[in-house]
Motif scaffolding. Sequence first.
Motif: not given
Length: 210
Positions: A2-22
Amino acid sequence: VLYLLGMAYLRNQQPDKAKPLLDVLMLTALRAAQAHFLVGKAYYDSARFAESRDAFLKVLELEPAFPNAQLELGKVWVSLREPEKAQAAFLTAMERNPQDSEAPYFLGSLLVNEGRVEEALVPLARAEGLKPDFWGTLYYLGKAKLQLRKPAEAVSLLRRAAELNSEEDAIYYQLPQALRPIGRLAEAGRAMERVSELKAKKRAPILRGS
């Protein structure tokens, strides 16, 4: 995961996809403080410093002695340009973990960049003693000696830094400023040539195979 996927979304400038994972990470972690720590790291690595600050503050609220939380918060305060808060966090980290080289290194580099070079020498010397083969500490020690008008000492430190990391252009940029005052003009010229080489290397396109 969950952490790694959320971080990947953040680095890809997709915070909306990262937030539910975090958010799920918060619910599934064994310790709430641990979850907030991982979220803080993810936000910091993605240059979302305000969110990172809030996460690390929550860690310390839940567990004031959580390992490395003060260190990571100090790094966030540096990025948020809050040097006094960063200094306080690094000092606390040094007290709690005297054998760790990171907190004195980050404190020393902060003080050098703030122009407080005399103060910087103590934590940088401590960092060097704990980890003598780290180029960054030697670089900031050299930079401090240069500001203190001790170019010969600066040259020695910067040369050692360059031996440990020959790809860091910041080292070679500082070297000529230390070499010229002691009359080593040819070496200063070669150092500037190295700066140009490294900058050109960074600008060069990456060629990919088919």
